[in-house]
Structures are given as structure tokens and as C-alpha cells.
Design a protein around this motif. Sequence first.
Motif, PDB file in Angstrom:
ATOM      1  N   PRO A 271      -2.929   1.326  -3.672  1.00  0.00           N
ATOM      2  CA  PRO A 271      -1.806  -0.035  -4.116  1.00  0.00           C
ATOM      3  C   PRO A 271      -1.280  -0.350  -5.575  1.00  0.00           C
ATOM      4  O   PRO A 271      -0.768  -0.912  -6.226  1.00  0.00           O
ATOM      5  CB  PRO A 271      -2.092  -0.731  -3.075  1.00  0.00           C
ATOM      6  N   THR A 272      -3.280  -0.407  -6.035  1.00  0.00           N
ATOM      7  CA  THR A 272      -3.399  -0.573  -7.451  1.00  0.00           C
ATOM      8  C   THR A 272      -2.337  -0.238  -8.374  1.00  0.00           C
ATOM      9  O   THR A 272      -2.314  -0.005  -9.669  1.00  0.00           O
ATOM     10  CB  THR A 272      -4.678  -0.510  -8.031  1.00  0.00           C
ATOM     11  N   GLU A 273      -1.988   1.782  -7.620  1.00  0.00           N
ATOM     12  CA  GLU A 273      -1.806   1.957  -9.054  1.00  0.00           C
ATOM     13  C   GLU A 273      -0.315   2.274  -9.095  1.00  0.00           C
ATOM     14  O   GLU A 273       0.930   2.793  -9.622  1.00  0.00           O
ATOM     15  CB  GLU A 273      -2.193   3.493  -8.550  1.00  0.00           C
ATOM     16  N   LEU A 274       0.149   1.331  -7.918  1.00  0.00           N
ATOM     17  CA  LEU A 274       1.614   1.120  -7.946  1.00  0.00           C
ATOM     18  C   LEU A 274       2.508   0.441  -9.090  1.00  0.00           C
ATOM     19  O   LEU A 274       3.855  -0.129  -9.143  1.00  0.00           O
ATOM     20  CB  LEU A 274       2.718   0.374  -6.680  1.00  0.00           C
ATOM     21  N   ILE A 275       1.210  -0.772  -9.580  1.00  0.00           N
ATOM     22  CA  ILE A 275       2.316  -1.725 -10.656  1.00  0.00           C
ATOM     23  C   ILE A 275       1.610  -1.265 -11.973  1.00  0.00           C
ATOM     24  O   ILE A 275       0.178  -1.894 -11.486  1.00  0.00           O
ATOM     25  CB  ILE A 275       3.095  -2.049 -10.478  1.00  0.00           C
ATOM     26  N   GLU A 276       1.786  -1.635 -12.841  1.00  0.00           N
ATOM     27  CA  GLU A 276       0.906  -1.835 -14.021  1.00  0.00           C
ATOM     28  C   GLU A 276       0.310  -3.849 -13.644  1.00  0.00           C
ATOM     29  O   GLU A 276       1.498  -4.230 -13.582  1.00  0.00           O
ATOM     30  CB  GLU A 276       1.020  -1.611 -15.213  1.00  0.00           C
ATOM     31  N   PRO A 277      -0.767  -4.157 -14.337  1.00  0.00           N
ATOM     32  CA  PRO A 277      -0.470  -5.021 -13.540  1.00  0.00           C
ATOM     33  C   PRO A 277      -0.677  -6.674 -14.549  1.00  0.00           C
ATOM     34  O   PRO A 277       0.302  -7.376 -15.325  1.00  0.00           O
ATOM     35  CB  PRO A 277      -2.612  -5.465 -15.194  1.00  0.00           C
TER      36      PRO A 277
ATOM     37  N   ILE B  14       3.453  -4.933  -2.938  1.00  0.00           N
ATOM     38  CA  ILE B  14       2.331  -4.811  -3.976  1.00  0.00           C
ATOM     39  C   ILE B  14       0.687  -6.268  -2.897  1.00  0.00           C
ATOM     40  O   ILE B  14       1.535  -6.652  -2.304  1.00  0.00           O
ATOM     41  CB  ILE B  14       2.965  -6.153  -4.790  1.00  0.00           C
ATOM     42  N   HIS B  15      -0.131  -5.470  -3.214  1.00  0.00           N
ATOM     43  CA  HIS B  15      -1.016  -6.119  -2.522  1.00  0.00           C
ATOM     44  C   HIS B  15      -1.350  -7.500  -3.487  1.00  0.00           C
ATOM     45  O   HIS B  15      -1.347  -7.940  -4.383  1.00  0.00           O
ATOM     46  CB  HIS B  15      -2.275  -5.222  -2.840  1.00  0.00           C
ATOM     47  N   PRO B  16      -1.762  -8.195  -1.874  1.00  0.00           N
ATOM     48  CA  PRO B  16      -1.685 -10.261  -2.092  1.00  0.00           C
ATOM     49  C   PRO B  16      -3.321 -10.282  -3.543  1.00  0.00           C
ATOM     50  O   PRO B  16      -2.657 -10.773  -4.021  1.00  0.00           O
ATOM     51  CB  PRO B  16      -1.998 -10.707  -1.292  1.00  0.00           C
ATOM     52  N   LYS B  17      -3.691  -9.499  -3.665  1.00  0.00           N
ATOM     53  CA  LYS B  17      -4.595  -9.952  -3.667  1.00  0.00           C
ATOM     54  C   LYS B  17      -4.481  -9.016  -5.074  1.00  0.00           C
ATOM     55  O   LYS B  17      -4.345  -9.943  -6.187  1.00  0.00           O
ATOM     56  CB  LYS B  17      -6.082  -8.358  -4.343  1.00  0.00           C
TER      57      LYS B  17
END
Length: 241
Positions: free
Chosen positions: A172-178, A208-211
Motif C-alpha cells: 500500500p505504501t507504494e501506491l501513492i507518494e506522500p 489508501i491505508h488509513p495510516k
Amino acid sequence: MNGCARAELTTSQRVIAKKNKVQQGKDFMSLEGQLIDQKSLRAVTGKTADWNEIAKDCIAFAKATGGRLLLGSEGVQDAPSAGQQFRADLPDTVRGKLVARTINRAVLPDVATAANGGQYIELRIPRAMAMASTTDGRYFLRVADQSKPVTGDDERGQKLNKLVWDDHRQSPTELIEPHRLAALVLEHLQRYPESAISCIHGRVGGEIHPKQVKRALEDLIGRWAVRCEGDYRWRRYWAVS
């Protein structure tokens, strides 16, 4: 060069200029169809509503570079009917219906008013950070001014299948840049102040993950771009103007 030759040259130049103008018009219409589409208000109201058709266009735009659907007018050059009005909760209805029919895509509905006083909904579809599809597993691509289904029988379908497989292997962290997520969160709060984190998460993208959303909010608060009040589930967020 005699007068006839000059006249002939001038005529030739006019023909070339006319052809260039026509080609520019075609290029503009092509860009218009790929980035913008217009639908009648009937497509999202009453018994004539066709939510699957709207969802199809959203998926196609999200798969490309994003786009806009103008709900409330028909034809590329047409404005909404003078004085056209609709219920204030229609934008939220549109968003809810599309959330129920699509995966991995976000929509941002806004009420706009044309010069003639007619209202319409500008539905902005950002480019999807993950593989967007309908809830029943269908994929679409934007081809000129139409949303075309993708199957595994053609080259586009084979490429898409590879993208789907690669996408499923991503965390999930790879799906969208911060920084992109932070921009989406801030844009949401500018439009919808006093939002709970669950509302923000639902609007910017349920995939997107809630975290990640929580970290984006913490980053924005640290940069004094967002403020919050309350604790736990009663906490609400505002964009700092």
C-alpha cells in the motif's frame, strides 16, 4: 514576380493557413475528448440515472492522466440551461454512487455556475495511483472522446493484465507518494473544513491505508498547513488559510 503569380501565392498561403486551422481544431477536439467529457443532468438524477456509464468514464480518466466530467450540460460547446438548479446534496450522492461502483479511484465533485446562471457539477477525476476498475472487475481506457473496455484479446489488454499483476504485488505504501497524498488531503480540507479523518480517507481514496492518511495529516499539521480540534473520534481538521 507578376501580379498573377503574387495572387496565386497568396491563394496558396490561404489554403495552407486554412488547413492548419482545421488541424488545430481537430487537435483541440481530440484533447477535449481525452481530458473533458460532458453529460446531461439526467445521467445522475431520477429514473434516467446511468451510474454504470458515469463509473466507466471515471475509470477511463483515472487510468490515463485524469480528467473532468461536467454533469449538467450536453455537447462539447453547450452550457447548462439558464437558471438550472439541483438539490444541494447531489454532489455527495454522485460521490457515494461512484464509490460503490469503482475501486482505486477518487472523485472530487464541485458545484459550478455558468455565465447564464445555470448550475452544473464539475467532477474532477485525478490520475489513479493504483489500478482502477469497476467493482465487477472491468477496466476501461480513454480513446479519443470515448471510454473503451479493455479485454485480454488485444495488445492493450495484455499490457493491462501485466500492470494489474505488477500492481497487486505492490505494498500500500507504494501506491501513492506522500507529497501527492498530502496535496489531496489539503485540497479536501479546503473544500470540506471540519472533516473527520474517516471522511478525509473516504474522499481521497478508500484504497489508501488509513495510516498513510494519518501520517499525511500529521505532516500538514507540522507544517502549519492544517489545524485540528478534539480528541479521538471527535477530532476534526481544518485547512489553515
